[in-house]
Design a protein around this motif. Structure first.
Motif, PDB file in Angstrom:
ATOM      1  N   CYS A   1      52.854  38.721  36.600  1.00 28.32           N
ATOM      2  CA  CYS A   1      51.696  38.118  37.264  1.00 28.32           C
ATOM      3  C   CYS A   1      51.858  36.610  37.252  1.00 28.32           C
TER       4      CYS A   1
ATOM      5  N   ARG B   1      43.945  36.298  32.990  1.00 29.66           N
ATOM      6  CA  ARG B   1      43.355  36.319  34.338  1.00 29.66           C
ATOM      7  C   ARG B   1      42.312  35.209  34.508  1.00 29.66           C
TER       8      ARG B   1
ATOM      9  N   ARG C   1      43.393  42.064  38.549  1.00 25.69           N
ATOM     10  CA  ARG C   1      42.869  41.854  39.911  1.00 25.69           C
ATOM     11  C   ARG C   1      41.341  41.885  39.962  1.00 25.69           C
ATOM     12  N   ASP C   2      40.759  42.804  39.244  1.00 27.11           N
ATOM     13  CA  ASP C   2      39.330  43.091  39.390  1.00 27.11           C
ATOM     14  C   ASP C   2      38.492  42.214  38.443  1.00 27.11           C
TER      15      ASP C   2
END
Length: 281
Positions: free
Chosen positions: A23, A79, A51-52
């Protein structure tokens, strides 16, 4: 092989499967699994976590994942904060959370991030510690609190939250060896004691420094009369050498304690190459 899965083999020939994800050019290992399908599931879970943004630490259900909770926290922190930390740490602006378990979360000052990002937090016998250069170092020792200190006697938490380990929340009541703070009807005194074959009270003093110096004096007295024990030394940094020497002379220690040391008949062992010189007749 399924996406995100790599076949590996142990020295004994046993096959297992490693899961990885990339990532933002960061290659992240997700763990090892005995089944290829489990390794692939970990890869899919990691992708969804990265992602979420509707999945947060407030609503994530750790038990629903094949990934361990530490890896989930690491991924969510990466993230949201764009910093990869291998330990289960989630960053905020001025502090961070360290997840010892999914429900046991400690708060530290951001200044401690470098240390705890490289030292894993562990617990044994109710004590938090890290392994540092092969030694078990208690977390509270970073605040000047001794390993045998007693909560609410030697230290306390300002907001009553034992999981809040920010410096502003920890009050070190007694930073010295062999000293107890006593509060009797609002009157504060300090008791000095020493442990040889048991705890012996050295005396009660008006100030913390006096009690700490009395402990040092009692330890010196024991050594002078043959007690072979490595007593910890109290250092009073705010006193100059002259001030300490004067206080050392003036502070009194218990006659009962002196009598005990003298009557026990401790033997003094003199090294072979360090014999005492007899006075000339």
């Amino acid at each position: 092989m399924l996406p995100g899965v790599f076949r590996a083999q142990k020295k004994n020939g046993q096959v297992y499967f490693r899961s990885n994800i990339t990532c933002h050019s960061k290659h992240i290992s997700l763990g090892s699994f005995s089944l290829e399908t489990d390794a692939h599931r970990a890869y899919l879970e990691a992708g969804r976590l990265l992602r979420d943004r509707e999945i947060t630490l407030d609503n994530v259900s750790f038990s629903d994942y094949i990934l361990n909770f530490e890896k989930i926290i690491t991924l969510l922190n990466y993230r949201d904060n764009h910093i990869y930390i291998k330990n289960p740490i989630y960053l905020f602006r001025t502090y961070f959370h360290y997840y010892l378990t999914p429900n046991e979360i400690y708060k530290f000052d951001i200044d401690d991030l470098f240390y705890f990002s490289g030292h894993k937090l562990l617990r044994r016998g109710g004590h938090l510690y890290v392994n540092d250069y092969g030694m078990q170092v208690t977390v509270l020792s970073r605040y000047g609190i001794r390993s045998f200190a007693v909560k609410d006697k030697d230290y306390r938490f300002a907001n009553q939250d034992p999981y809040d380990l920010r410096y502003e929340n920890i009050i070190n009541i007694n930073p010295f060896h062999g000293v107890r703070c006593c509060n009797k009807n609002g009157h504060i005194t300090y008791q000095a004691y020493i442990h040889i074959n048991g705890n012996y009270q050295i005396g009660t003093y008006k100030t913390l420094n006096e009690a700490a110096i009395a402990y040092n004096k009692a330890a010196d007295f024991a050594h002078e009369h043959g007690v072979k024990k490595n007593f910890q030394t109290n250092y009073i940094v705010e006193l100059s050498a002259r001030e300490y020497a004067q206080a050392y002379v003036e502070v009194a220690i218990s006659q009962r304690y002196k009598k005990y040391v003298l009557q026990e008949g401790w033997t003094v062992t003199i090294p072979k190459n360090n014999k005492r010189k007899e006075k000339p007749k």
